[in-house]
Write an enzyme that holds these catalytic residues in place. Structure first.
Site, mmCIF file in Angstrom:
data_model
loop_
_atom_site.group_PDB
_atom_site.id
_atom_site.type_symbol
_atom_site.label_atom_id
_atom_site.label_comp_id
_atom_site.label_asym_id
_atom_site.label_seq_id
_atom_site.Cartn_x
_atom_site.Cartn_y
_atom_site.Cartn_z
ATOM 1 N N HIS A 1 -36.301 -7.841 5.844
ATOM 2 C CA HIS A 1 -35.993 -7.561 7.137
ATOM 3 C C HIS A 1 -35.238 -8.796 7.967
ATOM 4 C CE1 HIS A 1 -37.737 -5.846 11.306
ATOM 5 N NE2 HIS A 1 -36.289 -5.748 11.258
ATOM 6 N N ARG B 1 -32.064 -7.735 17.939
ATOM 7 C CA ARG B 1 -30.741 -6.955 17.496
ATOM 8 C C ARG B 1 -29.992 -6.994 18.637
ATOM 9 N NH1 ARG B 1 -32.509 -7.760 13.309
ATOM 10 N NH2 ARG B 1 -33.110 -6.407 11.695
ATOM 11 N N TYR C 1 -28.331 -0.655 1.600
ATOM 12 C CA TYR C 1 -27.585 0.093 2.886
ATOM 13 C C TYR C 1 -26.315 -1.029 2.925
ATOM 14 C CZ TYR C 1 -25.746 0.688 7.359
ATOM 15 O OH TYR C 1 -24.946 0.904 8.585
ATOM 16 N N ASP D 1 -44.156 -5.315 7.728
ATOM 17 C CA ASP D 1 -42.785 -5.373 7.961
ATOM 18 C C ASP D 1 -41.933 -4.901 6.886
ATOM 19 O OD1 ASP D 1 -40.389 -6.405 9.436
ATOM 20 O OD2 ASP D 1 -40.998 -8.403 9.415
ATOM 21 N N ASP E 1 -22.439 -4.434 11.656
ATOM 22 C CA ASP E 1 -22.710 -6.155 11.531
ATOM 23 C C ASP E 1 -23.725 -6.513 10.430
ATOM 24 O OD1 ASP E 1 -25.066 -5.120 12.743
ATOM 25 O OD2 ASP E 1 -24.990 -6.299 14.443
#
Length: 336
Positions: free
Chosen positions: A278, A216, A152, A274, A126
């Site tokens: 993100h 998430r 990624y 962090d 996702d």
């Protein structure tokens, strides 16, 4: 569609190995499963331990190795492509392996499947859709725009686009699934849930990025495996299916649930710097998968699934202890 011989790339990794185990347990009609895995840091022979040698064959090799891929694809009815470099933090330090494996590796497989007219299924994420606002009820759908945030997710988005092009240009029999965050047994200890569990088990304090407000959408890996099988055997060619179990939780909530389940105070963790870029929130609309293929998640109690996962790591220290020190040393070098 009858599937008797499968090639599972990345089948010695977390999600791939769970899929192989699902096939062995639930689908005796699948007589041969060839696992192609490079056995990088996240691939592990132990993930396939105890499986019948007459049904499961491990081939150590690279999905970018065209002659090897050609030879293996020629032997099977379908390819399920799990192999990927998948950790965001690593992609920020060195994107090169992600470009090689996730893009070139997918291209290599597509060419072989095109050559032999072999069914292909692409396991994606996702994260290719970017993120969603922290507030509201918006969710990703199969028509959501691709807006990857990290090296990624950008390489996974590139691979997905290659699959779509091979379907349209060459008639490849392929599908794509984009899944939310998985948890369960055999997950490498650099990932969020097993990292926190093994931190506690090894006497370390858990770590939380930033404020921990990032959301998430969690799904148990066993539910993911079943969904992939349904898509592979009954999904419509050329289609994308999203896999999610409506398991939205903030990272802080998940960490506090783990601490509570392991008998620790809720605040017994450290906040660390962090991650750059993100993503704020992921959420999946899996209605297409539910309505077309009749899929329903079996692990609907996230707290219970976490307790089972904790128990697995507690019962298998030999599986994770050797890697733990290396992983934490790497995080420490980056202040995380």
């Amino acid at each position: 569609m009858t599937m008797q011989r499968l090639l599972v790339t990345g089948g010695a990794g977390f999600i791939g190995a769970n899929f192989v185990r699902y096939l062995v347990a639930q689908h005796p009609e699948v007589r041969k499963i060839i696992v192609l895995d490079k056995l990088t840091y996240a691939g592990n022979r132990a993930n396939l331990a105890g499986l019948p040698a007459d049904r499961v064959q491990l081939v150590v090799g690279d999905v970018c190795d065209a002659p090897l891929v050609d030879r293996l694809v020629a032997q099977v009815d379908a390819v399920v492509h799990y192999a990927a470099e998948s950790h965001n933090d690593r992609s920020l330090v060195d994107p090169d392996p992600f470009v090689q494996t996730n893009i070139l590796g997918t291209y290599t497989l597509l060419q072989a499947c095109r050559k032999y007219d072999v069914r292909f299924h692409q396991i994606s994420t996702d994260e290719v859709y970017g993120d969603l606002p922290l507030t509201g009820k918006a969710a990703f759908t199969p028509t959501s725009r691709y807006q990857p945030s990290s090296p990624y997710s950008a390489t996974k988005a590139s691979a997905d686009l290659l699959v779509g092009a091979w379907v349209r240009s060459f008639g490849l029999r392929a599908t794509i699934s984009n899944c939310s965050n998985n948890y369960g047994p055999y997950q490498y200890v650099e990932k969020f849930i097993p990292r926190q569990i093994t931190n506690i088990l090894s006497g370390r304090r858990p770590k939380l990025y930033g404020t921990g407000r990032n959301v998430r959408d969690w799904i148990h890996v066993a539910d993911h495996s079943w969904a992939v099988w349904l898509i592979l055997t009954r999904g419509r060619i050329g289609q994308t299916y999203l896999i999610g179990a409506q398991g939205e939780h903030t990272n802080r909530e998940v960490l506090e649930m783990i601490l509570t389940a392991m008998g620790q105070p809720k605040g017994a963790y450290d906040q660390v710097r962090d991650r750059p870029g993100h993503d704020q929130r992921y959420a999946i609309d899996a209605s297409k998968l539910r309505e077309e293929l009749g899929w329903r998640p079996q692990y609907t109690d996230f707290a219970a699934g976490l307790r089972q996962t904790i128990a697995w790591y507690r019962d298998h220290p030999e599986w994770w202890q050797a890697a733990k020190a290396r992983v934490e040393a790497a995080y420490a070098r980056h202040g995380q």
